[in-house]
Design a protein around this motif. Structure first.
Motif, mmCIF file in Angstrom:
data_model
loop_
_atom_site.group_PDB
_atom_site.id
_atom_site.type_symbol
_atom_site.label_atom_id
_atom_site.label_comp_id
_atom_site.label_asym_id
_atom_site.label_seq_id
_atom_site.Cartn_x
_atom_site.Cartn_y
_atom_site.Cartn_z
ATOM 1 N N THR A 27 10.327 38.486 -8.383
ATOM 2 C CA THR A 27 8.976 38.048 -8.686
ATOM 3 C C THR A 27 9.036 37.191 -9.941
ATOM 4 O O THR A 27 9.597 37.607 -10.950
ATOM 5 C CB THR A 27 8.025 39.236 -8.934
ATOM 6 O OG1 THR A 27 7.977 40.037 -7.760
ATOM 7 C CG2 THR A 27 6.629 38.755 -9.289
ATOM 8 N N ALA A 54 8.336 35.989 -4.975
ATOM 9 C CA ALA A 54 6.887 36.106 -5.127
ATOM 10 C C ALA A 54 6.506 35.452 -6.448
ATOM 11 O O ALA A 54 7.267 35.515 -7.417
ATOM 12 C CB ALA A 54 6.471 37.571 -5.130
ATOM 13 N N THR A 55 5.351 34.807 -6.481
ATOM 14 C CA THR A 55 4.950 34.109 -7.708
ATOM 15 C C THR A 55 3.572 34.555 -8.165
ATOM 16 O O THR A 55 2.641 34.674 -7.375
ATOM 17 C CB THR A 55 4.940 32.582 -7.504
ATOM 18 O OG1 THR A 55 4.148 32.274 -6.356
ATOM 19 C CG2 THR A 55 6.341 32.042 -7.323
ATOM 20 N N ILE A 56 3.485 34.825 -9.464
ATOM 21 C CA ILE A 56 2.228 35.175 -10.113
ATOM 22 C C ILE A 56 2.012 34.152 -11.225
ATOM 23 O O ILE A 56 2.914 33.912 -12.032
ATOM 24 C CB ILE A 56 2.286 36.587 -10.718
ATOM 25 C CG1 ILE A 56 2.560 37.627 -9.626
ATOM 26 C CG2 ILE A 56 0.989 36.908 -11.466
ATOM 27 C CD1 ILE A 56 2.840 39.016 -10.169
ATOM 28 N N THR A 62 -7.580 28.037 -13.392
ATOM 29 C CA THR A 62 -7.370 28.508 -12.023
ATOM 30 C C THR A 62 -7.658 27.425 -10.987
ATOM 31 O O THR A 62 -7.329 27.598 -9.816
ATOM 32 C CB THR A 62 -8.242 29.729 -11.720
ATOM 33 O OG1 THR A 62 -9.619 29.371 -11.931
ATOM 34 C CG2 THR A 62 -7.870 30.905 -12.618
ATOM 35 N N THR A 67 -1.831 25.851 -8.401
ATOM 36 C CA THR A 67 -2.005 27.289 -8.223
ATOM 37 C C THR A 67 -2.170 27.666 -6.752
ATOM 38 O O THR A 67 -2.006 28.823 -6.397
ATOM 39 C CB THR A 67 -3.202 27.818 -9.035
ATOM 40 O OG1 THR A 67 -4.395 27.150 -8.607
ATOM 41 C CG2 THR A 67 -3.002 27.593 -10.519
ATOM 42 N N ASP A 71 1.490 33.109 -4.971
ATOM 43 C CA ASP A 71 1.073 34.295 -4.233
ATOM 44 C C ASP A 71 -0.135 34.958 -4.875
ATOM 45 O O ASP A 71 -0.983 35.529 -4.198
ATOM 46 C CB ASP A 71 2.230 35.302 -4.157
ATOM 47 C CG ASP A 71 3.387 34.751 -3.348
ATOM 48 O OD1 ASP A 71 3.177 34.410 -2.160
ATOM 49 O OD2 ASP A 71 4.498 34.639 -3.897
ATOM 50 N N LEU A 72 -0.202 34.893 -6.202
ATOM 51 C CA LEU A 72 -1.304 35.502 -6.936
ATOM 52 C C LEU A 72 -1.584 34.672 -8.178
ATOM 53 O O LEU A 72 -0.657 34.295 -8.900
ATOM 54 C CB LEU A 72 -0.944 36.942 -7.351
ATOM 55 C CG LEU A 72 -1.964 37.696 -8.197
ATOM 56 C CD1 LEU A 72 -3.274 37.908 -7.419
ATOM 57 C CD2 LEU A 72 -1.397 39.036 -8.634
ATOM 58 N N VAL A 73 -2.852 34.375 -8.408
ATOM 59 C CA VAL A 73 -3.281 33.669 -9.619
ATOM 60 C C VAL A 73 -4.236 34.584 -10.359
ATOM 61 O O VAL A 73 -5.210 35.077 -9.782
ATOM 62 C CB VAL A 73 -3.983 32.334 -9.289
ATOM 63 C CG1 VAL A 73 -4.462 31.653 -10.566
ATOM 64 C CG2 VAL A 73 -3.057 31.417 -8.506
ATOM 65 N N ILE A 74 -3.945 34.845 -11.622
ATOM 66 C CA ILE A 74 -4.802 35.690 -12.445
ATOM 67 C C ILE A 74 -5.438 34.807 -13.514
ATOM 68 O O ILE A 74 -4.746 34.250 -14.367
ATOM 69 C CB ILE A 74 -4.018 36.845 -13.089
ATOM 70 C CG1 ILE A 74 -3.374 37.709 -11.996
ATOM 71 C CG2 ILE A 74 -4.927 37.678 -13.994
ATOM 72 C CD1 ILE A 74 -2.486 38.812 -12.518
#
Length: 106
Positions: A27, A54-56, A62, A67, A71-74
């Motif tokens: 990740t 996996a990418t965060i 955003t 982005t 896989d997930l953008v916070i």
């Protein structure tokens, strides 16, 4: 210690070396307050995204087109000013690390 290995790099060369070693079992967490990381380091970003990891992405921006590939953008904070914008990203990263450590010590 926890049978986990975490790396954090600052230089481009070290980041590229780490990105080259990523695979589908990894990740990658990308911290970019204003979202400029992708345009400053396109080769590095491409290597990470093509690795299968996996990418965060932790960012205030955003709405960046880059982005969309994560896989997930916070979303963190409301400003990308260097003197204040980074604190929200760092707080979220700190929380993620603490939660990870708590779960590993069950």
């Amino acid at each position: 210690m926890m049978d986990r290995y975490v790396e954090m790099y600052q230089s481009y060369e070290n980041q590229m070396s780490c990105a080259d070693s990523l695979d589908e079992t990894c990740t990658a967490i990308i911290c970019t307050v204003g979202g400029s990381y992708f345009s400053y380091y396109p080769d590095l970003f491409s290597t990470i995204m093509n690795s299968g990891a996996a990418t965060i992405i932790l960012t205030q921006n955003t709405g960046s087109i880059f982005t969309n590939r994560a896989d997930l953008v916070i979303g963190c904070g409301e400003t990308n000013q260097d003197d204040t914008g980074k604190y929200a990203v760092l707080a979220v990263l700190d929380h993620l690390v603490l939660q990870y450590m708590k779960r590993q010590h069950r």
